[in-house]
Scaffold this motif. Structure first.
Motif, PDB file in Angstrom:
ATOM      1  N   GLY A 426       0.821  -1.146   0.124  1.00  0.00           N
ATOM      2  CA  GLY A 426       0.160  -0.009   0.100  1.00  0.00           C
ATOM      3  C   GLY A 426       1.012   1.281  -0.082  1.00  0.00           C
ATOM      4  N   LEU A 427       2.075   1.259   0.867  1.00  0.00           N
ATOM      5  CA  LEU A 427       2.878   2.403   0.793  1.00  0.00           C
ATOM      6  C   LEU A 427       3.477   2.685  -0.608  1.00  0.00           C
ATOM      7  CD1 LEU A 427       5.087   1.826   3.986  1.00  0.00           C
ATOM      8  CD2 LEU A 427       3.405   3.787   3.494  1.00  0.00           C
ATOM      9  N   LEU A 428       3.816   1.511  -1.238  1.00  0.00           N
ATOM     10  CA  LEU A 428       4.324   1.841  -2.691  1.00  0.00           C
ATOM     11  C   LEU A 428       3.426   2.345  -3.583  1.00  0.00           C
ATOM     12  CD1 LEU A 428       6.250  -1.570  -3.310  1.00  0.00           C
ATOM     13  CD2 LEU A 428       7.291   0.668  -2.474  1.00  0.00           C
ATOM     14  N   ALA A 429       2.080   1.919  -3.492  1.00  0.00           N
ATOM     15  CA  ALA A 429       1.008   2.462  -4.363  1.00  0.00           C
ATOM     16  C   ALA A 429       0.829   4.154  -4.071  1.00  0.00           C
ATOM     17  CB  ALA A 429      -0.195   1.765  -4.284  1.00  0.00           C
ATOM     18  N   THR A 430       0.918   4.144  -2.737  1.00  0.00           N
ATOM     19  CA  THR A 430       0.496   5.319  -2.202  1.00  0.00           C
ATOM     20  C   THR A 430       1.823   6.558  -2.427  1.00  0.00           C
ATOM     21  OG1 THR A 430      -0.593   4.803  -0.339  1.00  0.00           O
ATOM     22  CG2 THR A 430       0.065   7.135  -0.352  1.00  0.00           C
ATOM     23  N   LEU A 431       3.004   6.222  -2.494  1.00  0.00           N
ATOM     24  CA  LEU A 431       3.880   7.098  -2.936  1.00  0.00           C
ATOM     25  C   LEU A 431       3.973   7.298  -4.525  1.00  0.00           C
ATOM     26  CD1 LEU A 431       6.867   5.766  -0.733  1.00  0.00           C
ATOM     27  CD2 LEU A 431       5.606   7.876  -0.548  1.00  0.00           C
ATOM     28  N   ARG A 432       3.661   6.338  -5.217  1.00  0.00           N
ATOM     29  CA  ARG A 432       3.251   6.613  -6.605  1.00  0.00           C
ATOM     30  C   ARG A 432       2.333   7.677  -6.775  1.00  0.00           C
ATOM     31  NH1 ARG A 432       6.716   6.567  -9.636  1.00  0.00           N
ATOM     32  NH2 ARG A 432       6.978   4.165  -9.815  1.00  0.00           N
ATOM     33  N   LEU A 433       1.148   7.450  -6.061  1.00  0.00           N
ATOM     34  CA  LEU A 433       0.171   8.528  -6.275  1.00  0.00           C
ATOM     35  C   LEU A 433       0.464   9.848  -5.851  1.00  0.00           C
ATOM     36  CD1 LEU A 433      -3.130   6.511  -4.901  1.00  0.00           C
ATOM     37  CD2 LEU A 433      -2.461   6.987  -7.262  1.00  0.00           C
ATOM     38  N   SER A 434       1.603  10.052  -4.894  1.00  0.00           N
ATOM     39  CA  SER A 434       2.008  11.181  -4.420  1.00  0.00           C
ATOM     40  C   SER A 434       3.352  11.667  -5.448  1.00  0.00           C
ATOM     41  CB  SER A 434       2.836  10.897  -2.997  1.00  0.00           C
ATOM     42  OG  SER A 434       1.916  10.348  -2.284  1.00  0.00           O
ATOM     43  N   ASP A 435       3.309  11.198  -6.432  1.00  0.00           N
ATOM     44  CA  ASP A 435       4.387  11.285  -7.370  1.00  0.00           C
ATOM     45  C   ASP A 435       5.850  11.562  -6.725  1.00  0.00           C
ATOM     46  OD1 ASP A 435       2.950  11.886  -9.522  1.00  0.00           O
ATOM     47  OD2 ASP A 435       2.113  13.837  -8.778  1.00  0.00           O
ATOM     48  N   ALA A 436       5.906  10.704  -5.699  1.00  0.00           N
ATOM     49  CA  ALA A 436       7.233  10.574  -5.124  1.00  0.00           C
ATOM     50  C   ALA A 436       7.854   9.257  -5.452  1.00  0.00           C
ATOM     51  CB  ALA A 436       7.140  10.423  -3.564  1.00  0.00           C
ATOM     52  N   GLY A 437       8.471   9.381  -6.781  1.00  0.00           N
ATOM     53  CA  GLY A 437       9.068   8.191  -7.461  1.00  0.00           C
ATOM     54  C   GLY A 437      10.142   7.750  -6.847  1.00  0.00           C
ATOM     55  N   GLU A 438      11.037   8.777  -6.356  1.00  0.00           N
ATOM     56  CA  GLU A 438      12.381   8.367  -5.862  1.00  0.00           C
ATOM     57  C   GLU A 438      12.210   7.630  -4.644  1.00  0.00           C
ATOM     58  OE1 GLU A 438      15.838  11.134  -5.270  1.00  0.00           O
ATOM     59  OE2 GLU A 438      15.129  11.426  -7.270  1.00  0.00           O
ATOM     60  N   LEU A 439      11.341   8.101  -3.651  1.00  0.00           N
ATOM     61  CA  LEU A 439      11.124   7.479  -2.583  1.00  0.00           C
ATOM     62  C   LEU A 439      10.501   6.449  -2.565  1.00  0.00           C
ATOM     63  CD1 LEU A 439      11.391   8.554   0.339  1.00  0.00           C
ATOM     64  CD2 LEU A 439       9.316   9.477   0.354  1.00  0.00           C
TER      65      LEU A 439
END
Ligand SMILES: NC(=O)c1ccc[n+]([C@@H]2O[C@H](COP(=O)([O-])OP(=O)(O)OC[C@H]3O[C@@H](n4cnc5c(N)ncnc54)[C@H](O)[C@@H]3O)[C@@H](O)[C@H]2O)c1
Length: 511
Positions: A426-439
């Motif tokens: 879920g964190l991975l999907a959320t970081l994608r939705l946050s446009d935080a690709g590097e993180l």
């Protein structure tokens, strides 16, 4: 050498140190107020001493007076001046004592002290700045932290503070405060080895068969021990009903309390049963997993799952106390340790700063050696809950990664993934939705190194995941709000995301 530690109150101006001393006096402790001692020593008020001698000379004398006092203290209670801890000699002399930090924020401090003519406190801005520089020093020295509350809080917290004398060395206490109540949180390594217990009355223990075997004797004497099967499958209405019936048969009354001994499943189920049994009995949470010690044991959310949705039935029921013993973590199977690491990672991401830095320093498989994690995460969580116990706003940050994570759990019948594993995805999907690709890449590599899944099993259908996201408890008429995070320490709440972006972020998990 002192045979008994003193209770030493530290904290910023206006934090309530004098009130705390009065409470200590009331229970028969000998008390000393350093500001008074200094005024007697200098023969003038502290303000006058600052003016005539300057801060540096004042601090030098304070270090001598307070150093000597602490080095010779034997029991009793002492209130330090707000700046006493700036002196290395004072900090060293605090070591054998029980140091209690009365926390206060800059604005409240200013409200309490303005017009009192204290040195170094001439404006709100100055007070906020000064408080900010002192806070890390207080935090580092504290054995006990009393969260911001009205000044008389200390009368209620004092028995728990005094209990530290009877608990293993280096046990730390957080006096957690939120809208509907307050409770002590004891965190340490070996905490359960003491026979001290926070509540009167008989103890009825709820545990699972695995944990019961390992740890039930550490919470004895017990009036009854009720066991369920280990795992999420025990978090159902049917199982709650069985537990409630067994409590009835065992003769539990409202003067008794429940001990929820185990992971998050037992904490949630036990808290829910405590809330509903005879309309409410006290529960002492004794968390034994990483998930439970860093997160689920605090804050009072309890409940069970329905086949249609995770945590769909529940109640807010604050614990009467939490006793977290990091030593119990060492019997966790490695997969559970890894799953727990996800909650640590989540907290680090939310808190940012030092906590994120510390979490990044945890080597693969090394979590068990980092007992500081439990206290740091407990503090973060309790602070969020203090600001918003009933999940109206800020508390929702704790759901970072959970919208998709819970959906993955529901779509796979709570059996394919551990809670932490699902939240990691879920964190991975959320970081994608946050446009935080590097993180996202960094977190993904963390998950991989801790043997956590970074790909979603094709057997879990994407339509089922998307449907479960649509049923999220946070859904409003406008849609499902997400917690997003573009960088550590910067969560944003309540973001609606277009359905096709959500779908793409979930789809990416299969790759
Ligand atoms: N209430 C909240 O705020 C909150 C927050 C986060 C998670 N949760 C809930 O927590 C649950 C997950 O908790 P969990 O990950 O602790 O799972 P869990 O309670 O199922 O425990 C995991 C497994 O570890 C075993 N175990 C527990 N302690 C052990 C120990 N010390 N040594 C050896 N084995 C041990 C258990 O028997 C179980 O098999 C989920 O249901 C989740 O929804 C609740």
């Amino acid at each position: 050498v002192a045979s008994q530690p003193a209770i030493v109150f530290i904290g910023f101006m206006g934090a309530g140190k004098s009130t705390a001393l009065a409470a200590a006096r009331e229970v028969g402790l000998k008390t000393t107020e350093v500001d008074e001692l200094m005024e007697a020593d200098l023969g003038m008020s502290i303000t006058a001493a600052f003016e005539s001698k300057g801060e540096e000379a004042f601090r030098a004398r304070e270090a001598e007076v307070v150093g000597e006092l602490l080095e010779g203290a034997d029991g009793g209670a002492i209130a330090l001046g707000g700046g006493s801890v700036l002196e290395p000699r004072v900090r060293e002399a605090l070591a054998p004592h029980i140091v209690v930090w009365l926390q206060i924020d800059g604005e409240e401090a200013w409200r309490r002290i303005k017009g009192s003519g204290r040195p170094l406190a001439h404006s709100l801005d100055e007070v906020i700045r000064l408080q900010g520089t002192r806070e890390p020093i207080y935090a580092e020295l504290a054995d006990a932290i009393v969260m911001p509350a009205e000044e008389r809080v200390i009368e209620r917290a004092l028995p728990a503070i005094r209990a530290l004398e009877r608990l293993p060395a280096r046990t730390r206490l957080l006096w957690a405060v939120s809208a509907s109540g307050e409770y002590p949180v004891f965190v340490g390594d070996g905490t359960l080895e003491s026979d001290w217990w926070p509540l009167q009355g008989r103890r009825f223990c709820l545990t699972d068969r695995g944990v019961g075997k390992l740890y039930a004797e550490r919470v004895e004497p017990l009036a009854a021990r009720i066991e369920v099967d280990p795992g999420e499958a025990a978090k159902t209405m049917a199982s709650a009903e069985r537990v409630l019936e067994q409590l009835t048969e065992a003769g539990m009354t409202r003067a008794d309390h429940l001990v929820a001994l185990g992971g998050g499943v037992i904490g949630d189920l036990g808290g829910f049963c405590a809330h509903t049994y005879q309309r409410g009995v006290a529960v002492v949470q004794v968390p034994t997993t990483v998930v439970a010690q860093v997160d689920s044991a605090y804050g009072g959310k309890t409940g069970v799952d329905l086949p249609q949705g995770k945590n769909y039935v529940g109640a807010y029921h604050l614990p009467a106390a939490v006793i977290a013993d990091w030593a119990t973590i060492r019997t966790l199977p490695p997969e559970e340790l890894s799953a727990g690491f996800v909650e640590v990672l989540k907290t680090g991401l939310l808190a940012g700063g030092d906590l994120w830095g510390g979490v990044r320093g945890i080597e693969t498989g090394g979590l068990a050696a980092h007992s500081w994690v439990a206290f740091a995460c407990a503090r973060y969580k309790c602070e969020v809950v203090a600001a918003d116990e009933r999940d109206a706003s800020l508390r929702q940050v704790l759901n970072l990664g959970h919208t998709v994570g819970h959906a993955i759990e529901a779509a796979s019948n709570y059996s394919r993934y551990r809670h932490g594993e699902a939240i990691g995805l879920g964190l991975l999907a959320t970081l994608r939705l946050s446009d935080a690709g590097e993180l996202r890449d960094e977190v993904s590599s963390w998950l991989g190194r801790h043997d956590l899944p970074v790909e979603l099993d094709r057997a879990v259908g994407i339509e089922d995941v998307i449907r479960a996201i649509g049923r999220d408890k946070k859904r409003t008429a406008e849609g499902v709000p997400f917690v997003l995070l573009s960088e550590p320490g910067q969560p944003v709440l309540g973001r609606l995301v277009e359905p096709d972006r959500v779908e793409a972020a979930v789809e990416e998990l299969y790759e």
